[in-house]
Design a protein around this motif. Structure first.
Motif, PDB file in Angstrom:
ATOM      1  N   VAL A 127       0.877  -1.170   0.000  1.00 23.50           N
ATOM      2  CA  VAL A 127       0.000   0.000   0.000  1.00 23.50           C
ATOM      3  C   VAL A 127       0.917   1.223   0.000  1.00 23.50           C
ATOM      4  N   THR A 128       0.391   2.360  -0.381  1.00 21.63           N
ATOM      5  CA  THR A 128       1.212   3.565  -0.373  1.00 21.63           C
ATOM      6  C   THR A 128       1.392   4.058   1.059  1.00 21.63           C
ATOM      7  N   ARG A 129       2.467   4.791   1.265  1.00 18.41           N
ATOM      8  CA  ARG A 129       2.673   5.392   2.585  1.00 18.41           C
ATOM      9  C   ARG A 129       1.558   6.368   2.901  1.00 18.41           C
ATOM     10  N   GLU A 130       1.080   7.072   1.898  1.00 17.96           N
ATOM     11  CA  GLU A 130       0.025   8.060   2.124  1.00 17.96           C
ATOM     12  C   GLU A 130      -1.263   7.390   2.608  1.00 17.96           C
ATOM     13  N   ALA A 131      -1.636   6.269   1.971  1.00 22.59           N
ATOM     14  CA  ALA A 131      -2.839   5.557   2.381  1.00 22.59           C
ATOM     15  C   ALA A 131      -2.680   4.993   3.787  1.00 22.59           C
ATOM     16  N   HIS A 132      -1.515   4.441   4.048  1.00 25.15           N
ATOM     17  CA  HIS A 132      -1.238   3.867   5.368  1.00 25.15           C
ATOM     18  C   HIS A 132      -1.294   4.946   6.450  1.00 25.15           C
ATOM     19  N   ASP A 133      -0.661   6.084   6.196  1.00 28.95           N
ATOM     20  CA  ASP A 133      -0.674   7.169   7.181  1.00 28.95           C
ATOM     21  C   ASP A 133      -2.085   7.713   7.392  1.00 28.95           C
ATOM     22  N   GLN A 134      -2.878   7.742   6.329  1.00 30.54           N
ATOM     23  CA  GLN A 134      -4.254   8.209   6.460  1.00 30.54           C
ATOM     24  C   GLN A 134      -5.037   7.308   7.412  1.00 30.54           C
ATOM     25  N   LEU A 135      -4.848   5.983   7.271  1.00 32.67           N
ATOM     26  CA  LEU A 135      -5.503   5.042   8.181  1.00 32.67           C
ATOM     27  C   LEU A 135      -5.023   5.266   9.614  1.00 32.67           C
ATOM     28  N   LEU A 136      -3.703   5.361   9.810  1.00 35.91           N
ATOM     29  CA  LEU A 136      -3.180   5.534  11.162  1.00 35.91           C
ATOM     30  C   LEU A 136      -3.664   6.829  11.788  1.00 35.91           C
TER      31      LEU A 136
END
Length: 263
Positions: A226-235
């Motif tokens: 997954v992209t870092r951006e998507a992952h950070d959005q979830l976190l």
């Protein structure tokens, strides 16, 4: 009289097996488990710092032949000391070589060419290795590729006494204690998902007071990513909603759930 006793016994059995909604710590609406497979560099480079920054805990399923072990074992020790789970992903990440997309499975790591006893020994040896990193004896297992047969025979049933739970089933939410099988907990493979999709999933779990488990591999790099951006959005969403979305290691979530279920 006999019919009455049978009826009463039936009522007791029904009550014992009746569905009971989960009650999560602090009145949270869902239990969220974030799991990261394969011991990848992006998990140490980005995921662990991102989780620590937000005060979130997760599980990392390490095959002992991962290139980050032993090269970066001190970082894995630090992750465990910060409260993350080092989960079992066997010694050599053995999978079945049968079927499309399994061309990468090496012949000597093909589960179809091994016996259950061989694979069980690998998994128990991995437990010992992980204990040397984190000092813990309670952990969960994710069979690589979610494959649970070696040489055509089940190898995971005999390992149950050594684990709190397995992530070992296809996608789904577990909504009550009667539905829960600790050794067949479902996981969502979130490869390529957007932040919005992952947030929608955890909110769906919250609406049902469920356990939800997300399975990651690479984050912004490597395979099945997954992209870092998507992952950070979830976190960010999980951190902002800690009171509603209890995010913890799989071992902690499952020990809590098993206690509620009386198992």
């Amino acid at each position: 009289m006999r019919k009455m006793l049978v009826a009463v016994l039936g009522l007791f059995i029904a009550a014992a097996t009746a569905a009971a909604p989960f009650t999560w710590p602090g009145g949270a609406q869902a239990a969220v488990s974030l799991g990261y497979d394969d011991g990848l560099a992006s998990q140490l480079d980005h995921v662990v710092p991102a989780l620590n920054k937000r005060g979130l805990k997760a599980s990392f399923y390490l095959p002992i032949n991962s290139p980050t072990l032993p090269a970066r074992q001190d970082e894995w020790k630090a992750a465990a000391a910060a409260g993350h789970e080092l989960g079992n992903h066997s010694l050599f990440h053995g999978c079945s070589g049968v079927g499309p997309g399994r061309e990468w499975v090496l012949p000597h790591r093909d589960l179809d060419k091994q016996t259950p006893v061989q694979v069980q020994e690998h998994i128990l040896a991995a437990n010992t290795w992980l204990q040397s990193l984190d000092g813990k004896t309670r952990r969960t297992l994710t069979p690589p590729c979610l494959d649970m047969k070696a040489g055509g025979q089940d190898f995971v049933a005999a390992l149950r006494p050594h684990f709190v739970a397995y992530r070992a089933a296809g996608p789904g939410l577990v909504t009550d204690t009667a539905q829960m099988d600790p050794y067949a907990m479902p996981v969502y493979f979130v490869e390529g998902w957007s932040g919005e999709q992952m947030i929608a999933l955890v909110e769906k779990a919250a609406a049902q007071r469920a356990v939800v488990s997300l399975l990651f591999h690479g984050v912004g790099a490597e395979h099945l990513s997954v992209t870092r951006e998507a992952h950070d959005q979830l976190l960010d969403h999980l951190a902002k909603n800690k009171a509603r979305l209890w995010t913890d290691t799989m071992v902690n979530v499952m020990e809590n759930a098993r206690k509620q279920a009386g198992r």
